[in-house]
Design a protein around this motif. Structure first.
Motif, PDB file in Angstrom:
ATOM      1  N   ARG A  20       0.849  -1.200   0.000  1.00 49.31           N
ATOM      2  CA  ARG A  20       0.000   0.000   0.000  1.00 49.31           C
ATOM      3  C   ARG A  20       0.877   1.239   0.000  1.00 49.31           C
ATOM      4  O   ARG A  20       1.859   1.321   0.745  1.00 49.31           O
ATOM      5  CB  ARG A  20      -0.907   0.019   1.238  1.00 49.31           C
ATOM      6  CG  ARG A  20      -1.797  -1.187   1.327  1.00 49.31           C
ATOM      7  CD  ARG A  20      -2.957  -1.067   2.296  1.00 49.31           C
ATOM      8  NE  ARG A  20      -2.727  -0.351   3.513  1.00 49.31           N
ATOM      9  CZ  ARG A  20      -2.991  -0.831   4.731  1.00 49.31           C
ATOM     10  NH1 ARG A  20      -3.412  -2.075   4.872  1.00 49.31           N
ATOM     11  NH2 ARG A  20      -2.820  -0.088   5.799  1.00 49.31           N
ATOM     12  N   LEU A  21       0.520   2.214  -0.824  1.00 46.93           N
ATOM     13  CA  LEU A  21       1.209   3.489  -0.813  1.00 46.93           C
ATOM     14  C   LEU A  21       0.814   4.275   0.429  1.00 46.93           C
ATOM     15  O   LEU A  21      -0.351   4.276   0.831  1.00 46.93           O
ATOM     16  CB  LEU A  21       0.845   4.312  -2.048  1.00 46.93           C
ATOM     17  CG  LEU A  21       1.346   3.809  -3.404  1.00 46.93           C
ATOM     18  CD1 LEU A  21       0.797   4.709  -4.506  1.00 46.93           C
ATOM     19  CD2 LEU A  21       2.867   3.787  -3.457  1.00 46.93           C
ATOM     20  N   ALA A  22       1.775   4.956   1.003  1.00 55.81           N
ATOM     21  CA  ALA A  22       1.483   5.863   2.113  1.00 55.81           C
ATOM     22  C   ALA A  22       1.002   7.196   1.553  1.00 55.81           C
ATOM     23  O   ALA A  22       1.332   7.557   0.414  1.00 55.81           O
ATOM     24  CB  ALA A  22       2.729   6.063   2.964  1.00 55.81           C
ATOM     25  N   PRO A  23       0.209   7.943   2.312  1.00 57.29           N
ATOM     26  CA  PRO A  23      -0.261   9.248   1.834  1.00 57.29           C
ATOM     27  C   PRO A  23       0.904  10.159   1.427  1.00 57.29           C
ATOM     28  O   PRO A  23       1.916  10.237   2.118  1.00 57.29           O
ATOM     29  CB  PRO A  23      -1.005   9.819   3.053  1.00 57.29           C
ATOM     30  CG  PRO A  23      -1.440   8.613   3.820  1.00 57.29           C
ATOM     31  CD  PRO A  23      -0.348   7.604   3.639  1.00 57.29           C
ATOM     32  N   GLY A  24       0.747  10.802   0.269  1.00 59.20           N
ATOM     33  CA  GLY A  24       1.741  11.759  -0.204  1.00 59.20           C
ATOM     34  C   GLY A  24       2.904  11.168  -0.966  1.00 59.20           C
ATOM     35  O   GLY A  24       3.769  11.915  -1.448  1.00 59.20           O
ATOM     36  N   ALA A  25       2.952   9.844  -1.105  1.00 60.26           N
ATOM     37  CA  ALA A  25       4.115   9.209  -1.726  1.00 60.26           C
ATOM     38  C   ALA A  25       4.317   9.683  -3.165  1.00 60.26           C
ATOM     39  O   ALA A  25       5.434  10.047  -3.566  1.00 60.26           O
ATOM     40  CB  ALA A  25       3.977   7.691  -1.677  1.00 60.26           C
ATOM     41  N   ALA A  39      10.256   2.671   4.089  1.00 57.16           N
ATOM     42  CA  ALA A  39       9.191   1.673   4.048  1.00 57.16           C
ATOM     43  C   ALA A  39       8.993   1.080   5.431  1.00 57.16           C
ATOM     44  O   ALA A  39       9.943   0.970   6.217  1.00 57.16           O
ATOM     45  CB  ALA A  39       9.529   0.565   3.055  1.00 57.16           C
ATOM     46  N   LEU A  40       7.754   0.715   5.719  1.00 61.36           N
ATOM     47  CA  LEU A  40       7.431   0.011   6.952  1.00 61.36           C
ATOM     48  C   LEU A  40       6.901  -1.371   6.606  1.00 61.36           C
ATOM     49  O   LEU A  40       6.089  -1.522   5.683  1.00 61.36           O
ATOM     50  CB  LEU A  40       6.365   0.764   7.753  1.00 61.36           C
ATOM     51  CG  LEU A  40       6.717   2.148   8.289  1.00 61.36           C
ATOM     52  CD1 LEU A  40       5.516   2.721   9.024  1.00 61.36           C
ATOM     53  CD2 LEU A  40       7.939   2.101   9.198  1.00 61.36           C
ATOM     54  N   ASP A  41       7.364  -2.391   7.300  1.00 57.63           N
ATOM     55  CA  ASP A  41       6.778  -3.714   7.153  1.00 57.63           C
ATOM     56  C   ASP A  41       5.367  -3.703   7.749  1.00 57.63           C
ATOM     57  O   ASP A  41       5.171  -3.235   8.875  1.00 57.63           O
ATOM     58  CB  ASP A  41       7.613  -4.764   7.880  1.00 57.63           C
ATOM     59  CG  ASP A  41       8.906  -5.091   7.138  1.00 57.63           C
ATOM     60  OD1 ASP A  41       9.028  -4.715   5.961  1.00 57.63           O
ATOM     61  OD2 ASP A  41       9.793  -5.716   7.751  1.00 57.63           O
ATOM     62  N   LEU A  53       5.740   3.642   1.742  1.00 58.36           N
ATOM     63  CA  LEU A  53       5.156   2.346   1.409  1.00 58.36           C
ATOM     64  C   LEU A  53       4.951   1.518   2.663  1.00 58.36           C
ATOM     65  O   LEU A  53       5.792   1.506   3.571  1.00 58.36           O
ATOM     66  CB  LEU A  53       6.088   1.577   0.461  1.00 58.36           C
ATOM     67  CG  LEU A  53       5.536   0.270  -0.108  1.00 58.36           C
ATOM     68  CD1 LEU A  53       4.511   0.562  -1.206  1.00 58.36           C
ATOM     69  CD2 LEU A  53       6.647  -0.613  -0.654  1.00 58.36           C
ATOM     70  N   LEU A  54       3.814   0.809   2.702  1.00 62.96           N
ATOM     71  CA  LEU A  54       3.582  -0.250   3.681  1.00 62.96           C
ATOM     72  C   LEU A  54       3.813  -1.572   2.959  1.00 62.96           C
ATOM     73  O   LEU A  54       3.053  -1.937   2.050  1.00 62.96           O
ATOM     74  CB  LEU A  54       2.168  -0.170   4.244  1.00 62.96           C
ATOM     75  CG  LEU A  54       1.833   1.133   4.983  1.00 62.96           C
ATOM     76  CD1 LEU A  54       0.395   1.105   5.488  1.00 62.96           C
ATOM     77  CD2 LEU A  54       2.796   1.382   6.138  1.00 62.96           C
ATOM     78  N   TYR A  55       4.871  -2.254   3.341  1.00 59.54           N
ATOM     79  CA  TYR A  55       5.353  -3.457   2.666  1.00 59.54           C
ATOM     80  C   TYR A  55       4.839  -4.678   3.418  1.00 59.54           C
ATOM     81  O   TYR A  55       5.300  -5.004   4.501  1.00 59.54           O
ATOM     82  CB  TYR A  55       6.883  -3.436   2.629  1.00 59.54           C
ATOM     83  CG  TYR A  55       7.528  -4.605   1.946  1.00 59.54           C
ATOM     84  CD1 TYR A  55       7.549  -4.694   0.554  1.00 59.54           C
ATOM     85  CD2 TYR A  55       8.142  -5.617   2.689  1.00 59.54           C
ATOM     86  CE1 TYR A  55       8.158  -5.770  -0.071  1.00 59.54           C
ATOM     87  CE2 TYR A  55       8.754  -6.691   2.069  1.00 59.54           C
ATOM     88  CZ  TYR A  55       8.762  -6.758   0.680  1.00 59.54           C
ATOM     89  OH  TYR A  55       9.369  -7.828   0.053  1.00 59.54           O
ATOM     90  N   ARG A  56       3.845  -5.328   2.834  1.00 61.32           N
ATOM     91  CA  ARG A  56       3.155  -6.414   3.544  1.00 61.32           C
ATOM     92  C   ARG A  56       4.037  -7.656   3.667  1.00 61.32           C
ATOM     93  O   ARG A  56       4.630  -8.117   2.689  1.00 61.32           O
ATOM     94  CB  ARG A  56       1.862  -6.774   2.801  1.00 61.32           C
ATOM     95  CG  ARG A  56       0.939  -7.688   3.606  1.00 61.32           C
ATOM     96  CD  ARG A  56      -0.253  -8.118   2.770  1.00 61.32           C
ATOM     97  NE  ARG A  56      -0.999  -6.989   2.266  1.00 61.32           N
ATOM     98  CZ  ARG A  56      -2.033  -6.425   2.905  1.00 61.32           C
ATOM     99  NH1 ARG A  56      -2.413  -6.892   4.075  1.00 61.32           N
ATOM    100  NH2 ARG A  56      -2.678  -5.412   2.362  1.00 61.32           N
ATOM    101  N   LYS A  57       4.084  -8.186   4.868  1.00 63.28           N
ATOM    102  CA  LYS A  57       4.789  -9.433   5.132  1.00 63.28           C
ATOM    103  C   LYS A  57       3.765 -10.559   5.267  1.00 63.28           C
ATOM    104  O   LYS A  57       2.823 -10.462   6.060  1.00 63.28           O
ATOM    105  CB  LYS A  57       5.597  -9.322   6.432  1.00 63.28           C
ATOM    106  CG  LYS A  57       6.569  -8.155   6.460  1.00 63.28           C
ATOM    107  CD  LYS A  57       7.734  -8.343   5.519  1.00 63.28           C
ATOM    108  CE  LYS A  57       8.729  -9.326   6.054  1.00 63.28           C
ATOM    109  NZ  LYS A  57       9.951  -9.404   5.195  1.00 63.28           N
TER     110      LYS A  57
END
Length: 256
Positions: A100-105, A126-128, A211-215
């Motif tokens: 998922r894109l973070a706001p403002g990316a 990026a955050l997991d 970015l929210l990088y899904r694990k």
């Protein structure tokens, strides 16, 4: 007034197709600078994906394509190839189906690439995104601002990984064309692309979350071959040799 365009490329296969609505929701929440728009190039990697069943049919910015199963790196390149048909897009942005894109990316990427012509590509923090919905960051991000050409390569030589996340890449279309898109590997092709871009031009790092990088268990990064064994060794070798060859070709230009 004619629009300026950024193309997002998304490979999709298997269970990740059910996560497309979350990726789409994060995309429609993006606020772009005046005169800019996006197109979303979703690429089905093999038969039986049926991405259309998970996305609205009334958004003309969504384009779904199909190609024979080749893995995510090949699917990304095929999506990129579809952006070349119109030739309208200026920038190419990665968005995997399960992320998922973070706001403002998008606005931050566009801002840097339009203000600084010497910068060829951007990445961001990026955050997991864990299965329980919580997020985890990691230490070691570079400082915000310019990443001089060659700096990612220097870090990779010591650590066999990049200090910035290739899933957050946004790059100028002409640089992507020079490199031919993603390296056709079962994994790490995005790292190969990142190192190629790092050879050709300065980059930029956004210290804001992009970015929210899904694990999850179905990721290719969870495969036992991903970080050890003969396949890993071969991937690392071709990425290294590819980068060395590019750097050798670029050296006379820089010295001249």
């Amino acid at each position: 007034m004619s629009r300026r365009l950024v193309s997002l490329v998304t490979p999709v296969h298997g269970p990740a197709v059910s996560l497309l609505p979350e990726a789409y929701a994060s995309l429609v929440r993006q606020e772009l600078p005046e005169g800019w728009d996006w197109e979303w190039l979703v690429q089905e990697d093999g038969e039986g994906v049926n991405a259309a069943a998970h996305l609205p049919g009334n958004d003309p910015r969504i384009s779904i394509g199909f190609s024979r199963r080749g893995g995510p790196q090949v699917a990304r390149t095929m999506a990129f190839a579809r952006s070349c048909i119109s030739g309208e897009s200026e920038f190419i942005k990665v968005l995997d189906a399960d992320d998922r894109l973070a706001p403002g990316a998008l606005a931050r990427d566009i801002d840097v690439l339009t203000r600084y012509p010497e910068v060829g590509w951007t990445t961001s923090r990026a955050l997991d995104l864990l299965p329980d919905g919580s997020t985890v960051g990691f230490a070691g991000d570079p400082e915000k601002g310019v990443l001089p050409a060659g700096s990612v390569w220097q870090y990779w030589q010591l650590n066999k990984r990049a200090q910035v996340h290739p899933a957050t890449l946004c790059a100028r279309r002409d640089l992507m064309l020079v490199l031919g898109g993603w390296m056709a590997l079962p994994a790490s092709g995005d790292t190969g692309l990142l190192l190629g871009l790092d050879t050709l031009a300065d980059g930029w790092f956004h210290d804001e979350v992009g970015l929210l990088y899904r694990k999850h268990p179905d990721q290719i990064t969870q495969h036992p071959f991903h970080s050890q064994g003969p396949e890993w060794e071969a991937r690392m070798r071709i990425i290294e040799e590819h980068t060395r060859a590019l750097r050798a070709m670029m050296r006379p230009r820089r010295e001249g």
